[in-house]
Design a protein around this motif. Structure first.
Motif, PDB file in Angstrom:
ATOM      1  N   LEU A 114      14.155 -10.786 -73.354  1.00 39.66           N
ATOM      2  CA  LEU A 114      13.480 -11.250 -72.232  1.00 39.66           C
ATOM      3  C   LEU A 114      12.949 -10.309 -71.551  1.00 39.66           C
ATOM      4  CD1 LEU A 114      16.809 -12.332 -72.424  1.00 39.66           C
ATOM      5  CD2 LEU A 114      16.267 -13.741 -70.258  1.00 39.66           C
ATOM      6  N   ARG A 115      11.932 -10.480 -70.813  1.00 43.66           N
ATOM      7  CA  ARG A 115      10.882  -9.467 -70.279  1.00 43.66           C
ATOM      8  C   ARG A 115      11.066  -9.732 -68.884  1.00 43.66           C
ATOM      9  NH1 ARG A 115       5.597  -9.658 -68.501  1.00 43.66           N
ATOM     10  NH2 ARG A 115       5.327 -11.644 -69.375  1.00 43.66           N
ATOM     11  N   TYR A 116      11.523  -8.674 -68.193  1.00 41.57           N
ATOM     12  CA  TYR A 116      11.805  -8.915 -66.656  1.00 41.57           C
ATOM     13  C   TYR A 116      10.449  -8.030 -66.093  1.00 41.57           C
ATOM     14  CZ  TYR A 116      16.405 -10.451 -66.624  1.00 41.57           C
ATOM     15  OH  TYR A 116      17.461 -11.379 -66.801  1.00 41.57           O
ATOM     16  N   SER A 117      10.074  -8.473 -64.746  1.00 46.21           N
ATOM     17  CA  SER A 117       9.101  -7.831 -64.322  1.00 46.21           C
ATOM     18  C   SER A 117       9.201  -7.840 -62.651  1.00 46.21           C
ATOM     19  CB  SER A 117       7.776  -8.503 -64.531  1.00 46.21           C
ATOM     20  OG  SER A 117       6.600  -7.707 -63.898  1.00 46.21           O
ATOM     21  N   ASP A 118       8.719  -6.757 -62.131  1.00 43.84           N
ATOM     22  CA  ASP A 118       8.814  -6.573 -60.590  1.00 43.84           C
ATOM     23  C   ASP A 118       7.399  -6.761 -59.876  1.00 43.84           C
ATOM     24  OD1 ASP A 118       7.555  -4.216 -61.003  1.00 43.84           O
ATOM     25  OD2 ASP A 118       8.932  -2.952 -60.195  1.00 43.84           O
ATOM     26  N   GLY A 119       6.598  -7.114 -60.791  1.00 47.13           N
ATOM     27  CA  GLY A 119       5.115  -7.477 -60.346  1.00 47.13           C
ATOM     28  C   GLY A 119       4.142  -5.926 -60.805  1.00 47.13           C
ATOM     29  N   GLU A 120       4.865  -4.992 -61.083  1.00 46.37           N
ATOM     30  CA  GLU A 120       3.907  -3.768 -61.534  1.00 46.37           C
ATOM     31  C   GLU A 120       4.471  -3.157 -62.621  1.00 46.37           C
ATOM     32  OE1 GLU A 120       4.319  -0.987 -58.234  1.00 46.37           O
ATOM     33  OE2 GLU A 120       3.300  -2.323 -56.657  1.00 46.37           O
TER      34      GLU A 120
END
Length: 206
Positions: A114-120
């Motif tokens: 799974l790839r998690y992101s915070d927008g940056e």
């Protein structure tokens, strides 16, 4: 009684009174001098009263997690958001491929990335369910990440249920932080920029 004897007694009484007064005056003067000349007392320091504990708000996800497959109990248990992170992509891995890399003597029942992101920034989470805690632990020991490793037991209710390995690699061209941990028969790996994987692990809850 003669007048001369009475005068003598009065004279003696007067001397006694004068002596007593002199003693009292001397004592008062001595006390006054002591009060004026004594060193000031040490200040009394009261222990500070504890104030309210002020903590900042818990970070929340800045992007909306994607719709993903939750058809198994393991997938359903994986959170869509963790602190500021949200799932941006989920991939099903071939158990045979995972086995070949992490534990050739066993094969996981399920395996995902799974790839998690915070927008940056991005954080990659690997999840694999093995047939025994021992198989999961062997797989954890074969995760090939560069960096210094620090291991400790994972406790749930005071009982050891697995192991956590923190991997720090600040000196490489692409510095990173990784956490490898097992919970029973499940292996998790979280890999992110420096300082980001450990808070994710702490808040992940599995």
């Amino acid at each position: 009684m003669s007048g001369s004897g009475a005068r003598a007694r009065l004279t003696r009484r007067g001397k006694v009174v004068i002596g007593v007064l002199a003693v009292l005056v001397a004592a008062a003067l001595g006390l006054l001098l002591w009060l004026l000349l004594r060193p000031p007392p040490d200040p009394v320091v009261l222990p500070p009263e504890p104030g309210p504990t002020v903590t900042g708000p818990t970070p929340t996800a800045t992007i909306t997690p994607v719709e993903r497959d939750k058809s198994t109990a393991l997938l359903a248990a994986i959170p869509d958001t963790v602190l500021r992170w949200a799932v941006a992509e989920q991939t099903t891995l071939n158990p045979a491929d995972v086995s070949g890399v992490l534990n050739p003597g066993a094969q996981p029942v399920e395996a995902y990335e799974l790839r998690y992101s915070d927008g940056e920034n991005e954080l990659t989470l690997g999840v694999s369910l093995w047939r025994s805690p021992e198989a999961a632990q062997t797989a954890a020991g074969n995760v090939q990440w560069a960096g210094e490793r620090v291991a400790e037991d994972v406790l749930v209710g005071g009982e050891v249920v697995g192991q956590r390995i923190l991997v720090e690699d600040p000196a490489s061209q692409e510095p990173s932080q990784g956490v490898i941990w097992t919970n029973g028969s499940t292996l998790f790996t979280a890999h992110a920029p420096p300082g980001m994987a450990l808070p994710f692990y702490s808040a992940f809850g599995m």
